[in-house]
Scaffold this active site. Sequence first.
Site, PDB file in Angstrom:
ATOM      1  CE  LYS A 113     -31.543  27.169 -12.050  1.00  0.00           C
ATOM      2  NZ  LYS A 113     -31.966  26.974 -13.452  1.00  0.00           N
ATOM      3  CG  ASN A 114     -29.225  30.761 -13.174  1.00  0.00           C
ATOM      4  OD1 ASN A 114     -29.719  29.704 -13.547  1.00  0.00           O
ATOM      5  ND2 ASN A 114     -29.970  31.785 -12.808  1.00  0.00           N
ATOM      6  CB  CYS A 163     -39.418  27.701 -16.836  1.00  0.00           C
ATOM      7  SG  CYS A 163     -38.861  26.845 -15.360  1.00  0.00           S
ATOM      8  NE  ARG A 189     -36.289  31.806 -20.316  1.00  0.00           N
ATOM      9  CZ  ARG A 189     -35.902  31.260 -19.172  1.00  0.00           C
ATOM     10  NH1 ARG A 189     -35.017  31.852 -18.433  1.00  0.00           N
ATOM     11  NH2 ARG A 189     -36.397  30.119 -18.767  1.00  0.00           N
ATOM     12  CG  ASP A 232     -34.434  33.870 -11.895  1.00  0.00           C
ATOM     13  OD1 ASP A 232     -35.402  33.830 -12.679  1.00  0.00           O
ATOM     14  OD2 ASP A 232     -33.317  33.386 -12.177  1.00  0.00           O
ATOM     15  NE  ARG A 256     -35.370  23.054 -14.953  1.00  0.00           N
ATOM     16  CZ  ARG A 256     -35.641  24.327 -15.245  1.00  0.00           C
ATOM     17  NH1 ARG A 256     -36.821  24.829 -14.952  1.00  0.00           N
ATOM     18  NH2 ARG A 256     -34.747  25.092 -15.812  1.00  0.00           N
TER      19      ARG A 256
END
Length: 421
Positions: free
Chosen positions: A22-23, A118, A123, A308, A400
Amino acid sequence: MDSIIVTGNGPLNGAIPIAGAKNACLTLMPATLLSDEPLTLTNAPRLSDIKTMSELLRSLGAEVTSMQDGQVLALSSHTIATTKADYEIVRKMRASNLVLGPLLAREHEAIVSLPGGCAIGARPMDIHITALETLGAEIELKDGYLHAKAPGGLKGATHELRFASVGATENVVMAATLAKGTTVLKNAAREPEIVDLVHCLRKMGAQIEGEGTSTITIQGVDRLHGATHPVVTDRIELGTYMLAPAICGGEVELLGGRIDLLEAFCEKLDAAGISVEETEKGLKVARKNGRVKAVDVVTEPFPGFPTDLQAQMMALMCTAEGTAVLEEKIFENRFMHAPELMRMGASIEVQGGTATVHGVERLKGAPVMATDLRASVSLILAGLAAEGETIVNRVYHLDRGYERVEEKLGALGAKIERVKG
């Protein structure tokens, strides 16, 4: 809202195909903005975040076509219609800020809303802003939008990030590909997703060296061309499903898995009594013997233990033998899953950025609420090994970052179903 019902059902056995990252995909997709030629991504994950990024790119004038059941993305930014990334789309996902660097590089201007995502800490965008300003960008914040411009184009420079931010590294590397001269980025993030981005940009004609190290050097070029690139394996999905047989027992093969993507994580699994073996197709994971042993974890930037995977590791430690201390050093507010695990009978004490987990014999099923993406899957993992039924509410976060969770775990023998809300 959808819920997922999990019933503890004993050991898991079989194989799980691991999706593209995903990232990585969310970083590769904005790279289309750097060229007027097509970019094709294969091994793309089928996730709601990918749809959100597609929506954002289309709003800027790009063409995005999903093919082969969503596993191939054909992108083209022949024309950029607008350089404004609107709040209504950007608020859904933090990775939306990755259009900032490419738009500045190609169009010399960008108006990008501050992002959402999220609720796991600030961040901040200041690391991105300071780095791009070093390349000659002029950036100001007005009404929740970053207004950026580089009237004469971006210019190469040397910059050291105050923190090895993945997003800032990605934004700067993409921006620098079309800057005049040489850019040297120090204290760069070293994650596999960044290495994957550089490999793709190099196929597009970029001149970059040093990916995977803390210093990346980019020699700007006049233009980039099209390319086809496979998205790297998702190391977070990989680590998550490696924990399933660790928690429940059994033996599971993770197709496409690689130890080099998760060396620090695999070391912790070994210390906890989990066997990880390389196979021709990926990785095979099983509990060595008896109850899992408690291990301490400190989250760190790559190649350290991934933040994560902290929530999922906590789920494993809940029934481990002994006491584990998990220290979160990347994001604040990232222990929101702890109270939900405690509803299932876990013994956890949280103080600031440290959680102390005292292992118990068995968790018990309960209604719980997902607070963020990784927390949601940690509760599912806990439910797989709990006594009785666990109902995980608010699982929209899950979609997601994990494709077809019920299908993948169900194929291993898990008793799991989604209930539409």
